[in-house]
Design a protein around this motif. Sequence first.
Motif, short mmCIF file in Angstrom:
data_model
loop_
_atom_site.label_atom_id
_atom_site.label_comp_id
_atom_site.label_asym_id
_atom_site.label_seq_id
_atom_site.Cartn_x
_atom_site.Cartn_y
_atom_site.Cartn_z
N ASN A 1 0.67 -1.16 -0.04
CA ASN A 1 0.05 0.04 0.00
C ASN A 1 0.77 1.05 -0.06
N ALA A 2 0.51 2.24 -0.70
CA ALA A 2 1.72 3.28 -1.15
C ALA A 2 0.89 4.39 -2.01
N ARG A 3 1.31 5.52 -1.82
CA ARG A 3 0.90 6.60 -2.73
C ARG A 3 2.54 7.32 -3.34
N LYS A 4 2.58 7.08 -4.27
CA LYS A 4 3.98 7.53 -4.97
C LYS A 4 3.57 8.70 -5.94
N VAL A 5 4.18 9.95 -5.34
CA VAL A 5 3.94 11.20 -5.96
C VAL A 5 4.91 11.66 -7.05
N PHE A 6 4.76 12.60 -7.81
CA PHE A 6 5.70 13.10 -8.94
C PHE A 6 6.03 12.02 -9.95
N ALA A 7 5.04 11.28 -10.22
CA ALA A 7 5.27 9.96 -11.10
C ALA A 7 5.21 10.33 -12.60
N SER A 8 6.35 11.31 -13.08
CA SER A 8 6.19 11.87 -14.53
C SER A 8 6.07 10.79 -15.54
N GLY A 9 4.92 11.04 -16.42
CA GLY A 9 4.50 10.22 -17.60
C GLY A 9 3.78 8.93 -17.30
N ALA A 10 3.10 9.13 -15.92
CA ALA A 10 2.34 8.02 -15.76
C ALA A 10 1.15 7.61 -16.50
N PRO A 11 0.57 8.46 -17.19
CA PRO A 11 -0.57 8.17 -18.11
C PRO A 11 -0.13 7.10 -19.31
N ALA A 12 0.95 7.38 -19.77
CA ALA A 12 1.50 6.50 -20.73
C ALA A 12 2.24 5.27 -20.44
N ALA A 13 2.50 5.04 -18.85
CA ALA A 13 3.56 3.99 -18.60
C ALA A 13 2.95 2.80 -18.66
N ASN A 14 3.84 1.73 -18.61
CA ASN A 14 3.28 0.40 -18.72
C ASN A 14 3.74 -0.54 -17.32
N LEU A 15 5.13 0.24 -16.86
CA LEU A 15 5.75 -0.57 -15.85
C LEU A 15 6.31 0.43 -14.88
N LEU A 16 5.96 0.25 -13.55
CA LEU A 16 6.53 1.07 -12.53
C LEU A 16 7.54 0.55 -11.87
N LEU A 17 8.85 1.05 -11.69
CA LEU A 17 9.87 0.59 -11.06
C LEU A 17 9.89 1.50 -9.54
N THR A 18 9.59 0.77 -8.56
CA THR A 18 9.37 1.58 -7.24
C THR A 18 9.80 0.54 -6.16
N SER A 19 9.58 1.02 -5.10
CA SER A 19 9.80 0.58 -3.79
C SER A 19 8.85 0.63 -2.75
N ALA A 20 8.95 -0.08 -1.61
CA ALA A 20 8.28 0.21 -0.26
C ALA A 20 8.96 -0.68 0.74
N ILE A 21 8.42 -0.28 1.93
CA ILE A 21 9.48 -0.61 3.13
C ILE A 21 8.53 -1.65 3.76
N ASP A 22 9.24 -2.98 3.86
CA ASP A 22 9.01 -4.12 4.94
C ASP A 22 9.44 -3.78 6.24
N ARG A 23 8.55 -3.60 7.27
CA ARG A 23 8.97 -3.12 8.53
C ARG A 23 9.13 -4.33 9.62
N ASP A 24 8.51 -5.29 9.12
CA ASP A 24 8.43 -6.69 10.10
C ASP A 24 9.65 -7.56 9.46
N THR A 25 10.85 -7.30 9.77
CA THR A 25 11.87 -8.07 9.60
C THR A 25 12.74 -8.29 10.72
N GLU A 26 13.72 -9.20 10.72
CA GLU A 26 14.52 -9.40 12.05
C GLU A 26 15.36 -8.50 12.13
N ASN A 27 16.09 -7.89 11.21
CA ASN A 27 16.99 -6.99 11.20
C ASN A 27 16.70 -5.50 10.85
N GLY A 28 15.40 -5.09 11.21
CA GLY A 28 14.73 -3.97 11.03
C GLY A 28 14.01 -3.71 9.76
N ALA A 29 13.65 -2.53 9.56
CA ALA A 29 13.15 -2.12 8.18
C ALA A 29 13.97 -2.38 6.99
#
Length: 375
Positions: free
Chosen positions: A143-171
């Motif tokens: 779940n996320a909101r990605k802002v300033f995604a220039s070219g979004a209406p023409a895009a086919n594939l979004l290269l992005t990231s998000a945070i997994d906070r539930d790991t043994e070594n921290g986020a």
Amino acid sequence: MMPQQEIDWLSLAESLGKEFAARDIEADETDLFVADNIAKLRSNGLIAAGVPIELGGGGASHADLCAVLRILGGYCSSTALAFSMHTHQVMVATWRWHNQNAPVDGLLKRVANEHIVLLSSGGSDWLQSGGTAVKVEGGFVVNARKVFASGAPAANLLLTSAIDRDTENGATVLHFAVPMNAQGVAIETTWQAMGMRGTGSHDVIFSDVFVPDAAVTLRREPGKWHPLFHIITMIAFPLIYSVYVGVAAAARDRAIELAMQRRTDEHLCYMVGGLENEMMAANLALGHMISTATTSQPGFNTTNQIMTGRTLVAKAALNVLDLAMEIAGGSAFYRKLGMEKLFRDVQGVRYHPLREEAQRKLSGQLALGWDLSNN
């Protein structure tokens, strides 16, 4: 169309740029995304220009594509900026394929064969990232909101990231690609901006989007420099900032044309001379960024060179527009002249990372010999 390896990319950019200029004002006045222009870039081979010839692409060099973006920036800044966001993703993958034997050939072949457009959220995410990734069987729910995604209406594939906070070594930041037509992905049309109004830099919303484990290509610590980010910095920012130098060059040319129609006096010559100084500064700083990307290896020293160049280009480009407005005089205030649009568009140069404060901190740390290996 000529065989790919024989294409004169700069001449093609000039030809298309003249066509795009006719739609530039409409996009600015209506917040209309430059969809037709992106379609033209696709049909003329520019979407795949940076893909290696061996993988079916055009084989254009990084320096060539910087020149293409500079040219397009002078004709239709929104088209150029949106295109730079796709282009830098292609060129980062191309660099990794050439220099690291990275398994990115599948992505590059899709760009070459299917002409897919890549979308980046990197500028708004940067080192920290945003959004949540919750582990489930077989993958993650994002779940996320990605802002300033220039070219979004023409895009086919979004290269992005998000945070997994539930790991043994921290986020942990997870990097992945998601099709724009995946279930739970939506574009929220938020882009009503001061300038660059045709870039379609809307928000991309992730609502319980499933990302399979196999789609995760990188895991890293939030807020810390990772080797991939040194590659991104080295490759992406000369491309993106070529657009703004193109905008500044268009304003310089318009100001000179207006000045030559007026009675010349010493004060006017003084202002025009200052304009020429700032334009030279922008060109020199951009040239240094491009040559650094061509001859260097990624790392803190290269990142420092690129980001210092980014600050210098930004300052010079903003100064060019200030002086161009002064030289044009009161007529610059009229929208029909086009100067005020260039003035508004160039303001975007301020907001890409690293902004000057963060760049100066990094440069100072390196100059003082700080150990940034854990930074």
